[in-house]
Write an enzyme that holds these catalytic residues in place. Structure first.
Site, PDB file in Angstrom:
ATOM      1  N   LYS A  87       0.832  -1.202   0.000  1.00  0.00           N
ATOM      2  CA  LYS A  87       0.000   0.000   0.000  1.00  0.00           C
ATOM      3  C   LYS A  87       0.871   1.258   0.000  1.00  0.00           C
ATOM      4  CE  LYS A  87      -4.126  -1.915   2.237  1.00  0.00           C
ATOM      5  NZ  LYS A  87      -4.994  -1.885   3.444  1.00  0.00           N
ATOM      6  N   SER A 103      -0.859   0.381   6.026  1.00  0.00           N
ATOM      7  CA  SER A 103      -1.264  -0.517   7.104  1.00  0.00           C
ATOM      8  C   SER A 103      -2.333  -1.474   6.599  1.00  0.00           C
ATOM      9  CB  SER A 103      -1.790   0.279   8.306  1.00  0.00           C
ATOM     10  OG  SER A 103      -2.026  -0.586   9.414  1.00  0.00           O
ATOM     11  N   ASP A 104      -2.326  -2.678   7.137  1.00  0.00           N
ATOM     12  CA  ASP A 104      -3.345  -3.655   6.767  1.00  0.00           C
ATOM     13  C   ASP A 104      -3.563  -4.590   7.955  1.00  0.00           C
ATOM     14  OD1 ASP A 104      -4.854  -4.667   4.204  1.00  0.00           O
ATOM     15  OD2 ASP A 104      -4.206  -6.449   5.297  1.00  0.00           O
ATOM     16  N   GLN A 105      -4.792  -5.069   8.094  1.00  0.00           N
ATOM     17  CA  GLN A 105      -5.128  -5.934   9.224  1.00  0.00           C
ATOM     18  C   GLN A 105      -5.754  -7.235   8.734  1.00  0.00           C
ATOM     19  OE1 GLN A 105      -8.554  -5.184  12.080  1.00  0.00           O
ATOM     20  NE2 GLN A 105      -6.821  -4.660  13.404  1.00  0.00           N
ATOM     21  N   GLY A 140      -0.332  -5.104  10.132  1.00  0.00           N
ATOM     22  CA  GLY A 140       0.936  -4.687   9.555  1.00  0.00           C
ATOM     23  C   GLY A 140       0.995  -3.180   9.411  1.00  0.00           C
TER      24      GLY A 140
END
Length: 229
Positions: A87, A103-105, A140
């Site tokens: 991203k 960011s990623d979840q 992340g």
């Protein structure tokens, strides 16, 4: 024309330029202060924007466009870290001197990845699966410095132990909090707290979608701190 006369002209010009500067700019130059780095949040999530606002640093946000499909054999923490980095990288071509935050979840229960439910029925099924169990949230976060090309990426794990929930409790929660755009089908910052028996982790903000403690450490390494600017 003498060197002394030329020197007086140069000094006069410099003095005129100095007086035309705004006081804030004069102070910045005289103290050696540097301009705040441009910060970009690679996300359209209102939850991540609200979290980043807590640091009181000026920032912009933009939506990255990437393929978020899971790779074969990819563990949840690897998926979250990879997507966070991708991203940030997706916005690099249009921001040549900036700090870009990605960011990623990824939520996981019993080895099953839980995405955003999208519908009331999916939210009900997710919460029914999670009731009485532990759900692990892998969040992340990545900071890309497009000036230097350096990239910092990590993944924070936060665990939630759900209470045993009745069907009526699940249905009422969904009706009240409408968590259809949240991985795991709950809002930890809202009524979702009523679903939990216990939470475990070092950074509660990671549960909402952006690990601020880790992000602050990354920003400090890049020369930016909300406490010293």
């Amino acid at each position: 024309m003498s060197k002394q006369f030329i020197g007086r002209i140069i000094s006069h010009l410099k003095a005129g330029f100095w007086t035309r500067l705004q006081p804030a700019a004069q102070k910045a130059i005289s103290t050696g202060a540097h301009t705040m780095r441009r910060i970009i949040l690679a996300s359209s999530s209102p939850y991540r924007r609200q979290l980043l606002e807590r640091l009181r640093l000026p920032f912009e946000s933009a939506s990255p466009h990437i393929n978020e499909e899971r790779l074969a054999g990819e563990a949840p923490e690897q998926l979250a870290a990879r997507l966070a980095a991708e991203k940030a990288q997706a916005l690099q071509p249009s921001h040549d001197d900036a700090l870009i935050i990605g960011s990623d979840q990824v939520a996981e229960c019993d080895g099953r990845i839980l995405g955003k439910p999208g519908t009331t029925e999916n939210a009900y099924q997710q919460l029914r699966l999670c009731a009485g169990k532990q759900v692990n949230f892998h969040t992340g976060v990545s900071l890309l410095d497009t000036r230097s090309g350096t990239h910092q990426t990590t993944c924070e794990i936060f665990s939630v132990h759900f209470r045993n929930l009745t069907d009526a409790e699940i249905e009422r929660y969904i009706a009240l909090d409408n968590p259809l755009d949240c991985a795991g089908s709950f809002k930890a910052e809202g009524l979702g707290i009523a679903l939990f028996g216990k939470m475990e982790g070092s950074d509660p903000s990671s549960l909402i979608g952006l690990p601020l403690i880790q992000l602050i450490s990354m920003l400090r390494k890049a020369g930016v701190s909300p406490l010293t600017r």
